[in-house]
Design a protein around this motif. Sequence first.
Motif, PDB file in Angstrom:
ATOM      1  N   ARG A   1       1.100  -7.988  -6.789  1.00 50.30           N
ATOM      2  CA  ARG A   1      -0.004  -7.022  -6.848  1.00 50.30           C
ATOM      3  C   ARG A   1      -0.367  -6.501  -5.463  1.00 50.30           C
ATOM      4  O   ARG A   1      -0.608  -5.306  -5.286  1.00 50.30           O
ATOM      5  CB  ARG A   1      -1.232  -7.657  -7.504  1.00 50.30           C
ATOM      6  CG  ARG A   1      -1.119  -7.747  -8.988  1.00 50.30           C
ATOM      7  CD  ARG A   1      -2.414  -8.198  -9.617  1.00 50.30           C
ATOM      8  NE  ARG A   1      -2.236  -8.315 -11.050  1.00 50.30           N
ATOM      9  CZ  ARG A   1      -2.738  -9.278 -11.789  1.00 50.30           C
ATOM     10  NH1 ARG A   1      -3.500 -10.206 -11.238  1.00 50.30           N
ATOM     11  NH2 ARG A   1      -2.518  -9.313 -13.082  1.00 50.30           N
ATOM     12  N   GLU A   2      -0.414  -7.406  -4.483  1.00 44.42           N
ATOM     13  CA  GLU A   2      -0.733  -6.996  -3.115  1.00 44.42           C
ATOM     14  C   GLU A   2       0.344  -6.054  -2.569  1.00 44.42           C
ATOM     15  O   GLU A   2       0.030  -5.049  -1.932  1.00 44.42           O
ATOM     16  CB  GLU A   2      -0.884  -8.221  -2.214  1.00 44.42           C
ATOM     17  CG  GLU A   2      -2.135  -9.021  -2.498  1.00 44.42           C
ATOM     18  CD  GLU A   2      -2.163 -10.344  -1.742  1.00 44.42           C
ATOM     19  OE1 GLU A   2      -1.181 -10.696  -1.052  1.00 44.42           O
ATOM     20  OE2 GLU A   2      -3.198 -11.028  -1.857  1.00 44.42           O
ATOM     21  N   ALA A   3       1.605  -6.376  -2.822  1.00 48.09           N
ATOM     22  CA  ALA A   3       2.704  -5.522  -2.360  1.00 48.09           C
ATOM     23  C   ALA A   3       2.630  -4.161  -3.037  1.00 48.09           C
ATOM     24  O   ALA A   3       2.819  -3.128  -2.386  1.00 48.09           O
ATOM     25  CB  ALA A   3       4.046  -6.198  -2.640  1.00 48.09           C
ATOM     26  N   TYR A   4       2.348  -4.158  -4.324  1.00 46.79           N
ATOM     27  CA  TYR A   4       2.232  -2.903  -5.070  1.00 46.79           C
ATOM     28  C   TYR A   4       1.121  -2.035  -4.486  1.00 46.79           C
ATOM     29  O   TYR A   4       1.301  -0.829  -4.285  1.00 46.79           O
ATOM     30  CB  TYR A   4       1.960  -3.208  -6.540  1.00 46.79           C
ATOM     31  CG  TYR A   4       1.671  -1.980  -7.362  1.00 46.79           C
ATOM     32  CD1 TYR A   4       2.697  -1.151  -7.796  1.00 46.79           C
ATOM     33  CD2 TYR A   4       0.365  -1.635  -7.699  1.00 46.79           C
ATOM     34  CE1 TYR A   4       2.443  -0.015  -8.541  1.00 46.79           C
ATOM     35  CE2 TYR A   4       0.096  -0.502  -8.445  1.00 46.79           C
ATOM     36  CZ  TYR A   4       1.130   0.300  -8.862  1.00 46.79           C
ATOM     37  OH  TYR A   4       0.869   1.424  -9.596  1.00 46.79           O
ATOM     38  N   GLU A   5      -0.017  -2.623  -4.200  1.00 48.46           N
ATOM     39  CA  GLU A   5      -1.146  -1.873  -3.639  1.00 48.46           C
ATOM     40  C   GLU A   5      -0.822  -1.324  -2.254  1.00 48.46           C
ATOM     41  O   GLU A   5      -1.188  -0.200  -1.925  1.00 48.46           O
ATOM     42  CB  GLU A   5      -2.410  -2.724  -3.610  1.00 48.46           C
ATOM     43  CG  GLU A   5      -2.977  -3.039  -4.976  1.00 48.46           C
ATOM     44  CD  GLU A   5      -3.304  -1.801  -5.807  1.00 48.46           C
ATOM     45  OE1 GLU A   5      -3.796  -0.803  -5.247  1.00 48.46           O
ATOM     46  OE2 GLU A   5      -3.060  -1.833  -7.026  1.00 48.46           O
ATOM     47  N   ARG A   6      -0.109  -2.103  -1.429  1.00 47.74           N
ATOM     48  CA  ARG A   6       0.281  -1.637  -0.092  1.00 47.74           C
ATOM     49  C   ARG A   6       1.226  -0.447  -0.196  1.00 47.74           C
ATOM     50  O   ARG A   6       1.079   0.551   0.509  1.00 47.74           O
ATOM     51  CB  ARG A   6       0.936  -2.759   0.710  1.00 47.74           C
ATOM     52  CG  ARG A   6      -0.029  -3.745   1.302  1.00 47.74           C
ATOM     53  CD  ARG A   6       0.621  -4.639   2.354  1.00 47.74           C
ATOM     54  NE  ARG A   6       1.903  -5.198   1.956  1.00 47.74           N
ATOM     55  CZ  ARG A   6       2.071  -6.365   1.348  1.00 47.74           C
ATOM     56  NH1 ARG A   6       1.043  -7.116   1.054  1.00 47.74           N
ATOM     57  NH2 ARG A   6       3.276  -6.797   1.046  1.00 47.74           N
ATOM     58  N   VAL A   7       2.206  -0.549  -1.079  1.00 45.59           N
ATOM     59  CA  VAL A   7       3.176   0.536  -1.246  1.00 45.59           C
ATOM     60  C   VAL A   7       2.494   1.780  -1.795  1.00 45.59           C
ATOM     61  O   VAL A   7       2.746   2.897  -1.335  1.00 45.59           O
ATOM     62  CB  VAL A   7       4.347   0.095  -2.164  1.00 45.59           C
ATOM     63  CG1 VAL A   7       5.198   1.267  -2.581  1.00 45.59           C
ATOM     64  CG2 VAL A   7       5.180  -0.960  -1.468  1.00 45.59           C
ATOM     65  N   LYS A   8       1.615   1.605  -2.766  1.00 48.22           N
ATOM     66  CA  LYS A   8       0.899   2.737  -3.349  1.00 48.22           C
ATOM     67  C   LYS A   8       0.054   3.445  -2.288  1.00 48.22           C
ATOM     68  O   LYS A   8       0.060   4.679  -2.210  1.00 48.22           O
ATOM     69  CB  LYS A   8       0.017   2.248  -4.502  1.00 48.22           C
ATOM     70  CG  LYS A   8      -0.528   3.355  -5.360  1.00 48.22           C
ATOM     71  CD  LYS A   8      -1.095   2.812  -6.666  1.00 48.22           C
ATOM     72  CE  LYS A   8      -2.503   2.336  -6.458  1.00 48.22           C
ATOM     73  NZ  LYS A   8      -3.196   2.010  -7.723  1.00 48.22           N
ATOM     74  N   ALA A   9      -0.624   2.683  -1.438  1.00 47.02           N
ATOM     75  CA  ALA A   9      -1.432   3.272  -0.371  1.00 47.02           C
ATOM     76  C   ALA A   9      -0.553   4.001   0.641  1.00 47.02           C
ATOM     77  O   ALA A   9      -0.904   5.093   1.108  1.00 47.02           O
ATOM     78  CB  ALA A   9      -2.260   2.187   0.320  1.00 47.02           C
ATOM     79  N   LEU A  10       0.588   3.421   0.980  1.00 47.36           N
ATOM     80  CA  LEU A  10       1.498   4.049   1.931  1.00 47.36           C
ATOM     81  C   LEU A  10       2.041   5.365   1.376  1.00 47.36           C
ATOM     82  O   LEU A  10       2.086   6.375   2.075  1.00 47.36           O
ATOM     83  CB  LEU A  10       2.650   3.109   2.269  1.00 47.36           C
ATOM     84  CG  LEU A  10       3.709   3.641   3.216  1.00 47.36           C
ATOM     85  CD1 LEU A  10       3.109   3.976   4.572  1.00 47.36           C
ATOM     86  CD2 LEU A  10       4.827   2.638   3.369  1.00 47.36           C
TER      87      LEU A  10
ATOM     88  N   LYS B   1      -0.683   7.958   1.450  1.00 51.84           N
ATOM     89  CA  LYS B   1      -0.931   8.405   2.824  1.00 51.84           C
ATOM     90  C   LYS B   1       0.142   9.391   3.284  1.00 51.84           C
ATOM     91  O   LYS B   1      -0.137  10.339   4.009  1.00 51.84           O
ATOM     92  CB  LYS B   1      -0.954   7.188   3.756  1.00 51.84           C
ATOM     93  CG  LYS B   1      -1.227   7.513   5.195  1.00 51.84           C
ATOM     94  CD  LYS B   1      -1.247   6.253   6.034  1.00 51.84           C
ATOM     95  CE  LYS B   1      -1.438   6.577   7.485  1.00 51.84           C
ATOM     96  NZ  LYS B   1      -1.355   5.382   8.341  1.00 51.84           N
TER      97      LYS B   1
END
Length: 67
Positions: free
Chosen positions: A8-17, A20
């Motif tokens: 979930r954390e990785a998914y959120e980081r990728v989605k934010a990137l 951006k």
Amino acid sequence: MQVVKLLREAYERVKALLKKQEKALHGLANALLEYETLDAEEIKCILLPYREGPFPEQQEGGELVFA
């Protein structure tokens, strides 16, 4: 449960990137639709207006190296 948390954390980081960099990704996608293939220099030129840091270096054979 730890694996689910990491995913979930990785998914959120990728989605934010991706969010951006959305304009740069659309610019690159449009260029690929028009020209079908791009070399490293062409990609750099397309992404230049969106750049926030240095571009990766290019080795012989066209491979990009992220430093």
